[in-house]
Design an enzyme around this catalytic site. Structure first.
Site, PDB file in Angstrom:
ATOM      1  N   ASP A  27    -156.562 -56.168 -67.451  1.00 36.65           N
ATOM      2  CA  ASP A  27    -155.580 -55.100 -67.399  1.00 36.65           C
ATOM      3  C   ASP A  27    -155.881 -54.151 -68.567  1.00 36.65           C
ATOM      4  O   ASP A  27    -156.502 -54.551 -69.555  1.00 36.65           O
ATOM      5  CB  ASP A  27    -154.180 -55.715 -67.526  1.00 36.65           C
ATOM      6  CG  ASP A  27    -153.121 -54.662 -67.726  1.00 36.65           C
ATOM      7  OD1 ASP A  27    -153.049 -53.737 -66.897  1.00 36.65           O
ATOM      8  OD2 ASP A  27    -152.388 -54.754 -68.731  1.00 36.65           O
ATOM      9  N   ASP A  29    -153.546 -51.268 -70.237  1.00 40.86           N
ATOM     10  CA  ASP A  29    -152.525 -50.967 -71.251  1.00 40.86           C
ATOM     11  C   ASP A  29    -151.755 -52.217 -71.652  1.00 40.86           C
ATOM     12  O   ASP A  29    -151.164 -52.897 -70.816  1.00 40.86           O
ATOM     13  CB  ASP A  29    -151.556 -49.910 -70.714  1.00 40.86           C
ATOM     14  CG  ASP A  29    -152.303 -48.635 -70.332  1.00 40.86           C
ATOM     15  OD1 ASP A  29    -153.231 -48.245 -71.064  1.00 40.86           O
ATOM     16  OD2 ASP A  29    -151.970 -48.055 -69.277  1.00 40.86           O
ATOM     17  N   ASP A  35    -150.356 -50.109 -75.653  1.00 45.54           N
ATOM     18  CA  ASP A  35    -149.725 -49.372 -74.558  1.00 45.54           C
ATOM     19  C   ASP A  35    -149.090 -48.088 -75.074  1.00 45.54           C
ATOM     20  O   ASP A  35    -148.086 -48.124 -75.781  1.00 45.54           O
ATOM     21  CB  ASP A  35    -148.678 -50.263 -73.881  1.00 45.54           C
ATOM     22  CG  ASP A  35    -148.132 -49.615 -72.614  1.00 45.54           C
ATOM     23  OD1 ASP A  35    -148.721 -48.612 -72.161  1.00 45.54           O
ATOM     24  OD2 ASP A  35    -147.130 -50.120 -72.093  1.00 45.54           O
ATOM     25  N   TYR A  38    -148.220 -43.474 -70.214  1.00 46.14           N
ATOM     26  CA  TYR A  38    -148.773 -42.296 -69.531  1.00 46.14           C
ATOM     27  C   TYR A  38    -149.712 -41.508 -70.425  1.00 46.14           C
ATOM     28  O   TYR A  38    -149.669 -40.293 -70.482  1.00 46.14           O
ATOM     29  CB  TYR A  38    -147.645 -41.400 -69.005  1.00 46.14           C
ATOM     30  CG  TYR A  38    -146.680 -42.161 -68.126  1.00 46.14           C
ATOM     31  CD1 TYR A  38    -147.119 -42.748 -66.947  1.00 46.14           C
ATOM     32  CD2 TYR A  38    -145.340 -42.301 -68.485  1.00 46.14           C
ATOM     33  CE1 TYR A  38    -146.259 -43.471 -66.142  1.00 46.14           C
ATOM     34  CE2 TYR A  38    -144.475 -43.034 -67.686  1.00 46.14           C
ATOM     35  CZ  TYR A  38    -144.933 -43.604 -66.513  1.00 46.14           C
ATOM     36  OH  TYR A  38    -144.085 -44.316 -65.716  1.00 46.14           O
ATOM     37  N   THR A  69    -156.244 -51.542 -63.321  1.00 47.45           N
ATOM     38  CA  THR A  69    -155.093 -50.948 -63.987  1.00 47.45           C
ATOM     39  C   THR A  69    -154.237 -50.105 -63.047  1.00 47.45           C
ATOM     40  O   THR A  69    -154.756 -49.363 -62.210  1.00 47.45           O
ATOM     41  CB  THR A  69    -155.570 -50.110 -65.208  1.00 47.45           C
ATOM     42  OG1 THR A  69    -154.443 -49.507 -65.842  1.00 47.45           O
ATOM     43  CG2 THR A  69    -156.561 -49.031 -64.813  1.00 47.45           C
ATOM     44  N   ASN A  70    -152.919 -50.284 -63.161  1.00 48.97           N
ATOM     45  CA  ASN A  70    -151.954 -49.417 -62.481  1.00 48.97           C
ATOM     46  C   ASN A  70    -151.784 -48.149 -63.302  1.00 48.97           C
ATOM     47  O   ASN A  70    -151.453 -48.233 -64.491  1.00 48.97           O
ATOM     48  CB  ASN A  70    -150.559 -50.084 -62.410  1.00 48.97           C
ATOM     49  CG  ASN A  70    -150.489 -51.215 -61.390  1.00 48.97           C
ATOM     50  OD1 ASN A  70    -151.413 -51.442 -60.629  1.00 48.97           O
ATOM     51  ND2 ASN A  70    -149.358 -51.917 -61.390  1.00 48.97           N
ATOM     52  N   CYS A 104    -155.281 -48.079 -59.660  1.00 46.78           N
ATOM     53  CA  CYS A 104    -154.293 -47.722 -58.628  1.00 46.78           C
ATOM     54  C   CYS A 104    -153.536 -46.494 -59.111  1.00 46.78           C
ATOM     55  O   CYS A 104    -152.860 -46.550 -60.132  1.00 46.78           O
ATOM     56  CB  CYS A 104    -153.306 -48.851 -58.365  1.00 46.78           C
ATOM     57  SG  CYS A 104    -151.887 -48.285 -57.398  1.00 46.78           S
ATOM     58  N   LYS A 116    -150.638 -53.437 -58.568  1.00 42.88           N
ATOM     59  CA  LYS A 116    -150.249 -54.795 -58.917  1.00 42.88           C
ATOM     60  C   LYS A 116    -148.716 -54.875 -58.910  1.00 42.88           C
ATOM     61  O   LYS A 116    -148.093 -53.943 -59.399  1.00 42.88           O
ATOM     62  CB  LYS A 116    -150.794 -55.160 -60.306  1.00 42.88           C
ATOM     63  CG  LYS A 116    -152.324 -55.208 -60.379  1.00 42.88           C
ATOM     64  CD  LYS A 116    -152.830 -55.438 -61.799  1.00 42.88           C
ATOM     65  CE  LYS A 116    -152.731 -54.208 -62.676  1.00 42.88           C
ATOM     66  NZ  LYS A 116    -153.317 -54.362 -64.025  1.00 42.88           N
ATOM     67  N   ASP A 141    -150.886 -58.571 -69.390  1.00 44.61           N
ATOM     68  CA  ASP A 141    -149.768 -58.763 -70.319  1.00 44.61           C
ATOM     69  C   ASP A 141    -148.409 -58.847 -69.642  1.00 44.61           C
ATOM     70  O   ASP A 141    -147.407 -59.068 -70.316  1.00 44.61           O
ATOM     71  CB  ASP A 141    -149.756 -57.643 -71.376  1.00 44.61           C
ATOM     72  CG  ASP A 141    -149.428 -56.294 -70.773  1.00 44.61           C
ATOM     73  OD1 ASP A 141    -149.916 -56.007 -69.649  1.00 44.61           O
ATOM     74  OD2 ASP A 141    -148.686 -55.518 -71.400  1.00 44.61           O
TER      75      ASP A 141
HETATM   76 ZN   LIG Z   1    -152.242 -48.229 -55.206  1.00 45.74          ZN
END
Ligand SMILES: [Zn+2]
Length: 544
Positions: A27, A29, A35, A38, A69-70, A104, A116, A141
């Site tokens: 992952d 952030d 983290d 944004y 990563t999202n 993503c 996720k 995390d």
């Molecule tokens: Zn997605």
């Protein structure tokens, strides 16, 4: 989803292929870097302490690395794809190259298959890296990271931060305090299942392997028994009456001796000296060149080791924290938390046996041991709902199982309710709410055949969960936390874990629930099971 350009990497060399994992997915952030919500600014990238050195240790061990990563900030317009690429370039400047980047860009509302906890990114990363999800371990995390890993059939490691929710920490099967220690444990587990290098041993003639206890215990020892079988001409398995049917399903076993062991059985008979003398004579008659005694983390191998010595067996290997004196030749030790199949594989390795390179470390059954599935059950793809368990503390409350059956049927699933002859009352009651009652209609091989053609199995922590794992069938695990999920969860198969991981029964090993109303499972909402089945059908386009 955005996938980084595939890079020609140096994959594992044939012959020294890593046993457990080909790749580590990370992952971004809160795991690799601090983290900054944004963040579109490369100047704000701050790696977590020790990240570079830890990643370099993975690279040096031949593991491929990907970031999963999202980044819903893309969907929300908080930063551009170009800004994100600048951030990723900065991350590679600080932490070295990654073999793939999987992002993503969606928001929860988009209902995509990659955000996720959906497993799409994990499947995509595995594909990009030329491997499969079950050979990947993901470090993250928050609970979403671990859930995505499990739903893909990968392994998940949680490295909590102050923002990680306590219930996510409780539910994690594998916890590490920081990224470097997660990496150290990944490398340790990888190494532990390799055969210890040393003088080349002659291929053993006859190996005696031992796994007492119930069907599930025998099934999770299967990979280790195959490892021993790869280095022996003949394998004899000593098991107990409750594990006999499962023992008959294991590949690599040539002969079975069935005998109860009073220091293992949950309702033990008294020790009868005559019975022990009979057992010693039977063990001596095997003529084994060595014995490998497999146990669970709360069982002792030493009483049997004494009988094996009395039977004249010269080389004995087992896991023992207790001082073994002269009872063991190979005394192996394993930290708490390692999955049972790996714990056993590491003992086989310590004894000098490893899986052949073409044998995956997954549970397996002998295909020729399964009967044909009854024709009246219709096409494959049904959901098996198995409410019972040999230990009632790990069974799904019948009232909840009935509500699950009703919800699954309403959602369009064909439900088969399975259970043993002594569970007919429960299966009839559950199936009355929705589904076909198969209670008492199957023995273990018959149940295995039905499970093998299921789309998914909904089950507690009990034997059929491991049958599903052996067939590669996804599991919705209604997991009572009486034993650690990390040790007993379905192994290397897509899984969604449900239930309260922090219920008061946690780690009690209780056979019957010590808490009124069975709170670890009774709070499950049947809608969660329906959602879990949706998540488990995500393949990322690559199949499983
Ligand atoms: Zn997605």
């Amino acid at each position: 989803m955005y996938a980084g350009a595939g890079r020609a990497g140096s994959g594992p060399v044939e012959g020294i292929r890593p046993v457990l994992y080909d790749a580590v997915l990370l992952d971004r952030d809160g795991t690799l870097i601090e983290d900054v919500p944004y963040n579109g600014d490369p100047e704000k990238v701050r790696p977590v302490p020790g990240a570079r050195a830890a990643l370099d240790r993975l690279r040096a061990a031949g593991l491929r690395l990907a970031v999963v990563t999202n980044q819903s900030g893309l969907a929300r317009g908080y930063f551009s794809a170009e800004q994100m690429r600048a951030v990723h370039a900065r991350i590679e400047e600080l932490l070295g190259r990654f073999d793939a980047w999987l992002v993503c860009p969606h928001d929860d509302a988009d209902g995509c298959e990659c955000r996720k906890p959906a497993p799409g990114l994990v499947h995509a990363a595995a594909r990009e890296l030329g491997t499969r999800a079950s050979r990947c371990v993901l470090v993250g995390d928050i609970g979403r990271d671990v859930a995505a890993a499990l739903a893909a059939g990968a392994t998940g490691v949680l490295v909590p931060t102050p923002v990680t929710r306590p219930e996510e920490v409780a539910a994690a099967g594998w916890l590490a305090s920081d990224l470097p220690s997660a990496v150290d444990e990944i490398l340790r587990r990888q190494q532990a299942v390799r055969a210890v290098p040393g003088p080349v041993r002659e291929r053993a003639g006859t190996a005696l392997v031992v796994r007492s206890d119930s069907a599930g215990d025998v099934l999770v020892t299967g990979p280790a028994i195959r490892a021993v079988a790869a280095g022996a001409q003949r394998v004899v398995l000593l098991c107990g009456p409750r594990g006999r049917a499962a023992a008959d399903l294991l590949p690599g076993v040539d002969e079975i001796i069935e005998h109860p062991l009073p220091w293992i059985d949950p309702a033990p008979a008294p020790v009868e000296p005559d019975a022990m003398r009979t057992l010693i004579a039977r063990l001596a008659a095997v003529g084994a060149d060595e014995a490998v005694v497999f146990t669970s983390f709360h069982q002792s191998a030493l009483p049997l080791a004494l009988l094996l010595r009395m039977a004249g067996i010269r080389r004995i290997s087992a896991i023992s924290d207790d001082y073994p004196g002269s009872l063991l030749d190979v005394r192996h030790r394993v930290p708490v938390g390692v999955p049972e199949p790996e714990r056993a594989l590491s003992l086989a390795a310590a004894a000098g046996h490893r899986l052949p390179v073409d044998d995956e470390p997954v549970l397996r059954l002998r295909p020729d041991a399964l009967p044909p599935r009854p024709a009246d059950l219709g096409d494959p793809g049904y959901v098996v709902l198995h409410p019972g368990s040999a230990a009632s503390s790990r069974a799904c409350p019948p009232e909840l199982a009935a509500r699950i059956a009703r919800s699954l049927t309403a959602a369009g699933h064909r439900v088969l309710v399975t259970g043993g002859p002594d569970e007919r009352d429960v299966t009839a009651r559950v199936a009355a709410a929705g589904g076909t009652d198969l209670g008492g209609r199957t023995d273990l091989p018959g149940l295995a055949a039905i499970v093998a053609d299921a789309g998914a199995v909904v089950v507690g922590n009990t034997g059929p969960a491991h049958l599903a794992a052996a067939a590669g069938v996804p599991v919705v695990s209604l997991f009572a936390p009486t034993v650690p999920f990390g040790q007993w969860g379905p192994y290397r198969v897509p899984t969604v874990r449900l239930g309260n991981a922090d219920a008061p029964c946690r780690d009690t090993r209780a056979a019957s629930c010590p808490v009124p109303a069975h709170p670890c499972l009774s709070g499950i909402d049947p809608a969660e099971v329906v959602d879990a089945l949706r998540v488990l059908t995500v393949s990322g386009g690559g199949g499983r």
